[in-house]
Design an enzyme around this catalytic site. Structure first.
Site, PDB file in Angstrom:
ATOM      1  N   ALA A 125      11.396  13.636  30.173  1.00 36.91           N
ATOM      2  CA  ALA A 125      12.270  13.204  29.085  1.00 36.91           C
ATOM      3  C   ALA A 125      11.640  13.580  27.752  1.00 36.91           C
ATOM      4  O   ALA A 125      10.620  13.021  27.359  1.00 36.91           O
ATOM      5  CB  ALA A 125      12.508  11.695  29.144  1.00 36.91           C
ATOM      6  N   GLY A 126      12.266  14.565  27.069  1.00 37.37           N
ATOM      7  CA  GLY A 126      11.788  14.985  25.759  1.00 37.37           C
ATOM      8  C   GLY A 126      12.683  14.452  24.668  1.00 37.37           C
ATOM      9  O   GLY A 126      12.598  13.291  24.270  1.00 37.37           O
ATOM     10  N   GLU A 239      10.843  10.513  10.200  1.00 39.50           N
ATOM     11  CA  GLU A 239      10.035  11.423  11.008  1.00 39.50           C
ATOM     12  C   GLU A 239      10.463  12.868  10.785  1.00 39.50           C
ATOM     13  O   GLU A 239       9.616  13.773  10.645  1.00 39.50           O
ATOM     14  CB  GLU A 239      10.151  11.064  12.490  1.00 39.50           C
ATOM     15  CG  GLU A 239       9.314  11.949  13.392  1.00 39.50           C
ATOM     16  CD  GLU A 239       9.364  11.544  14.857  1.00 39.50           C
ATOM     17  OE1 GLU A 239       8.871  12.307  15.697  1.00 39.50           O
ATOM     18  OE2 GLU A 239       9.900  10.456  15.154  1.00 39.50           O
TER      19      GLU A 239
END
Length: 374
Positions: A125-126, A239
């Site tokens: 899972a990226g 981010e």
């Protein structure tokens, strides 16, 4: 960049030259910045400058964070993972932590006694955060965490890790929670290898393993389970803005080192800068870099006012990192064969750039988010 931010920028530039530069290449070669460097940076007041004074910080804003991130890039110290520590990990605790959690963890992040990381990505899972498999099961007044993470920045040294885990796997996004794990206080936590990357070699990136790691109930970030996915979504614009700041700093450095090179390098009896192709290429890159700088500055201004939305942050992240890779390629080409040699800064800038289009959500995911708003 008001006077206060400018003073911070000047002070940090001197600090980097005096305290970080002497050992920096050794750290890059070793694949990890030292704990001593983190401590020195904290003592200098350059970690988590946006943290309020009551938690050990200096009470600055994201403008102070941005100045530090930019200086790391333009001066060539971007393998030092300060941006994630100060601009990503600390804000999760500041925004979502209880008063006790803030007082417990933030001063250590400011001082450098604690080194922060965030464990989102897993082997399977990226960018799809809903697909994570790591679990945190309530057991009395503790949670038991099981799972593995990969590609974790600061992973070799981090002793405070924000872990994304499922507290209720049946609930999908609504079953996701964040936990703050102090690695020196628990059993069952293991670090894997320091991953061998194409670029950013001095910024340690690791596999992490959680095998029945028991953490106290107050390791849950915030008061309630199931808030993790929403906390992640709220912080992702910052981010992604951080990635754009890093991209623009790298672009500006690449143009500087390339201009220096083409003015000195001779070919066919004249400086490389005197060829029209060189002039046109650099004119194009300088124009695009200026457009990017104006856009990123506007995003920073919006963020300082609380108005940077997900779509605009996604636009900035994908466009500036695509531009970064283009600039590095064109600048390396202008160096000729020397551009392929690691002793030249452009070679490292080229290798370091590629991951920017992948982390913080791939650029393809950025386009999906933008498209949904149309």
């Amino acid at each position: 960049m008001d006077e206060e931010v400018k003073l911070l920028d000047d002070a940090f530039a001197r600090f980097l030259e005096q305290e970080i530069a002497p050992g920096y290449e050794d750290w890059v070669e070793a694949g990890c910045v030292t704990k001593e460097a983190w401590k020195k940076t904290g003592e200098g007041g350059f970690l988590c400058p946006a943290i309020p004074e009551e938690y050990g910080g200096v009470g600055g804003t994201f403008a102070h964070e941005a100045a530090i991130m930019h200086r790391l890039g333009v001066d060539g110290f971007d393998h030092f993972g300060i941006a994630l520590h100060s601009g990503i990990v600390a804000p999760y605790i500041l925004h979502y932590g209880s008063e006790d959690q803030k007082k417990r963890w933030l001063p250590g992040l400011v001082s450098g006694d604690l080194i922060g990381a965030i464990a989102m990505t897993e082997p399977g899972a990226g960018s799809d955060l809903q697909g994570i498999k790591t679990t945190a099961v309530k057991d009395g007044n503790h949670y038991v965490i099981n799972g593995s993470k990969t590609f974790i920045t600061n992973g070799q040294l981090a002793n405070l890790i924000v872990v994304v885990a499922k507290t209720d796997p049946k609930e999908g996004a609504k079953g996701t929670s964040l936990f703050v794990v102090e690695t020196e206080e628990v059993e069952g936590f293991r670090r894997g290898r320091n991953l061998d990357k194409i670029g950013l070699k001095g910024n340690d990136t690791s596999e992490l393993f959680f095998d029945n790691v028991r953490v106290p109930a107050d390791a849950l970030l915030g008061q309630d389970e199931g808030k993790g996915f929403y906390q992640l979504m709220e912080q992702l614009p910052q981010e992604r803005l951080i990635v754009t700041i890093q991209a623009m700093a790298a672009i500006e450095r690449a143009l500087t080192v390339t201009l220096d090179y083409v003015k000195e390098r001779k070919a066919f009896g004249k400086a490389v800068i005197d060829f029209q192709n060189t002039q046109f290429k650099l004119a194009e890159l300088k124009t695009e870099a200026t457009i990017g700088r104006v856009f990123v500055n506007d995003c920073i201004a919006k963020h300082l006012e609380g108005g940077l939305d997900t779509v605009t942050a996604s636009m900035a992240k994908y466009w500036t990192t695509d531009l970064q890779c283009k600039v590095m390629d064109e600048c390396l080409q202008l160096h000729g064969g020397y551009g392929y040699m690691n002793e030249y800064p452009i070679a490292r800038l080229y290798a370091d750039a590629r991951v920017q289009r992948i982390y913080a959500g791939t650029n393809e995911i950025m386009k999906v988010l933008i498209a949904r708003s149309l």
